[in-house]
Design an enzyme around this catalytic site. Structure first.
Site, PDB file in Angstrom:
ATOM      1  CG  ASN A 272      -0.660  -0.148   2.470  1.00 18.10           C
ATOM      2  OD1 ASN A 272       0.053  -1.066   2.832  1.00 18.10           O
ATOM      3  ND2 ASN A 272      -1.098   0.778   3.308  1.00 18.10           N
ATOM      4  CG  ASP A 273      -0.188   4.349   2.697  1.00 17.78           C
ATOM      5  OD1 ASP A 273      -1.111   3.756   2.123  1.00 17.78           O
ATOM      6  OD2 ASP A 273      -0.362   5.026   3.727  1.00 17.78           O
TER       7      ASP A 273
ATOM      8  NE  ARG B  58      -3.535   6.746  10.052  1.00 19.25           N
ATOM      9  CZ  ARG B  58      -4.622   6.662  10.814  1.00 19.25           C
ATOM     10  NH1 ARG B  58      -4.513   6.582  12.133  1.00 19.25           N
ATOM     11  NH2 ARG B  58      -5.837   6.645  10.273  1.00 19.25           N
ATOM     12  CG  ASP B  59       0.078   8.679   7.662  1.00 23.52           C
ATOM     13  OD1 ASP B  59       0.557   7.610   8.072  1.00 23.52           O
ATOM     14  OD2 ASP B  59      -1.115   8.813   7.310  1.00 23.52           O
TER      15      ASP B  59
END
Length: 469
Positions: free
Chosen positions: A40-41, A159-160
């Site tokens: 994914n990301d 997050r992130d």
């Protein structure tokens, strides 16, 4: 799974399952994809010491969203990529539920990762740590631990981190959720990447003239391009409209000006970044020659992903093609990077009615179309694009129910650039004014049929395989 058994299990999964994935007719020929399991990301996209690095969320053990590691590719030319050692695994108390998304920076010549350590508790609650890891001489990464605890006044959904240098300081944008379950983006500052000061909220639901705009803003990415400062984000829970924000979770951006001194981001309205069926968690970087590039995950969380037929082959998802960004009148334009032209075979041309255009082999294809009329593009009876004078409509059957689903781009479109891989189509409208990115799963060999009475001009190329080494 205990950390002591995770790496051997990953190695076994790769050795046993990679041949099955690579032999799948839907496995991409030139897009980046996992050798097995779930991708994914994109994370940590950076040019460092003469090479481009792209990290990615990866569960090698299956197609479910767990056991999140950071896989790692590198490239000298943005076209030919090679596998690097696994960068991060969830093997510490502060990241035991997954090494979630983040970014990479050049810290005085040391490639440094900034990522979210996710921790979930048995009672359903969670917390998050923002953590660092530094590259070692073997090409792997040594964790140095958390540098930011859960900020006061927010839920466990923080997050992130995306980090960049401005002046003498490091800055970070960080996705967050407040106690009222509204999505926000925080701005933080640090002199050394270790001690961070939270400067406050600069964007999100209920801020900057926006109404309610989602319960969580994931994957923020802030950068300057031209005269504008852009904030890319993934506003989960933003209200669906008749023809926008139709995916379970969309990607969007804001355009404006960031005042570093007064910690204020003045921006306009929220704009959808990609109008296709699959696009999420994009991340950008600067090239060695100063271009701003973007790559996205060609997937959507909580959508129909587990109904995709590749799950039966042991793998799921891929990245988008790499795209160059430009800024025009406060809007982002996206176009495939020029480096991809090296994959082109012999050029073919056609000029005439769409109804009499030859069928095209669509496994790996680049197609440039110009028309002022109405044209229908049928991708193997699996994906259908209706190109009208004032709008585009993309149709695909639900993988779960079989009903037709639609995505839209509104505006006058006179030029399309279409990139096909074995199970993906990316449609660039008016030299990047709009994009529609989608997966589809045709029976191969897939063919593209054009129809309609409109006159059109077409240039097209077959694209060579370009696999990760």
């Amino acid at each position: 799974m205990a950390s002591s058994t995770l790496l051997p299990a990953i190695l076994q999964a790769v050795m046993q399952r990679q041949p099955r994935a690579l032999s799948d007719s839907h496995y991409p020929g030139w897009h980046l994809a996992p050798v097995t399991g779930l991708l994914n990301d994109p994370n940590g996209f950076i040019h460092f010491a003469g090479r481009y690095h792209l990290f990615y969320q990866w569960n090698a053990l299956g197609c479910q969203h767990k056991h999140k590691c950071w896989g790692h590719w590198s490239s000298a030319d943005l076209l030919h990529w090679q596998h690097e050692p696994i960068a991060l695994m969830p093997d510490e108390d502060y990241d035991r539920s997954g090494c979630y998304s983040g970014s990479a920076v050049d810290n005085q010549g040391v490639l440094t990762l900034v990522y979210t350590g996710n921790v979930k508790y048995d009672d359903g609650s969670r917390t998050a740590w923002q953590c660092l890891a530094v590259q070692n001489s073997a090409g792997g990464f040594d964790k140095t631990g958390p540098v930011i605890a859960l900020p006061e006044g927010y839920t466990g959904h923080v997050r992130d981190p995306k980090v960049w240098r401005h002046g003498d300081d490091w800055y970070m944008v960080l996705g967050a959720q407040d106690p009222q379950l509204q999505g926000k983006v925080l701005l933080l500052r640090s002199a050394d990447l270790h001690s961070w000061h939270n400067l406050g909220e600069i964007a999100g639901s209920g801020l900057g003239g926006l109404g309610e705009a989602g319960y969580m803003w994931e994957c923020p990415d802030m950068f300057s391009l031209g005269e504008n400062t852009y904030l890319i984000c993934c506003p989960q829970g933003v209200t669906r409209e008749e023809k926008r924000y139709l995916n379970t979770h969309p990607s969007a951006y804001l355009s404006g000006q960031l005042d570093y001194d007064n910690v204020h981001y003045r921006h306009g309205s929220l704009r959808e970044l990609d109008a296709g069926f699959e696009f999420y968690a994009p991340q950008t970087t600067l090239t060695a020659d100063g271009r701003r590039l973007l790559v996205g995950w060609m997937g959507v969380p909580d959508g129909e992903e587990m109904a995709q037929p590749t799950v039966a082959q042991g793998w799921i998802h891929q990245m988008t093609c790499l795209r160059e960004l430009s800024s025009r009148d406060g809007r982002l334009y996206q176009q495939p990077i020029a480096e991809l032209q090296a994959l082109r075979g012999e050029e073919q041309r056609y000029h005439g009615s769409a109804d009499t255009a030859p069928p095209l082999e669509a496994q790996r294809l680049e197609l440039l179309l110009e028309s002022q009329g109405e044209v229908t593009l049928n991708f193997a009876d699996t994906l259908i694009l209706e190109w009208r004078r004032d709008a585009l409509r993309l149709a695909r059957r639900s993988l779960e129910t079989g009903e037709w689903l639609y995505r839209y781009w509104e505006g006058t479109a006179s030029r399309l650039q279409i990139l096909c891989d074995h199970s993906s189509v990316e449609i660039f409208i008016n030299d990047g004014e709009g994009v529609m990115s989608s997966r589809y799963f045709p029976a191969h060999p897939a063919r593209l049929i054009l129809s309609g009475s409109a006159d059109l001009q077409a240039r097209y190329w077959s694209l060579r395989h370009c696999m990760v080494e």
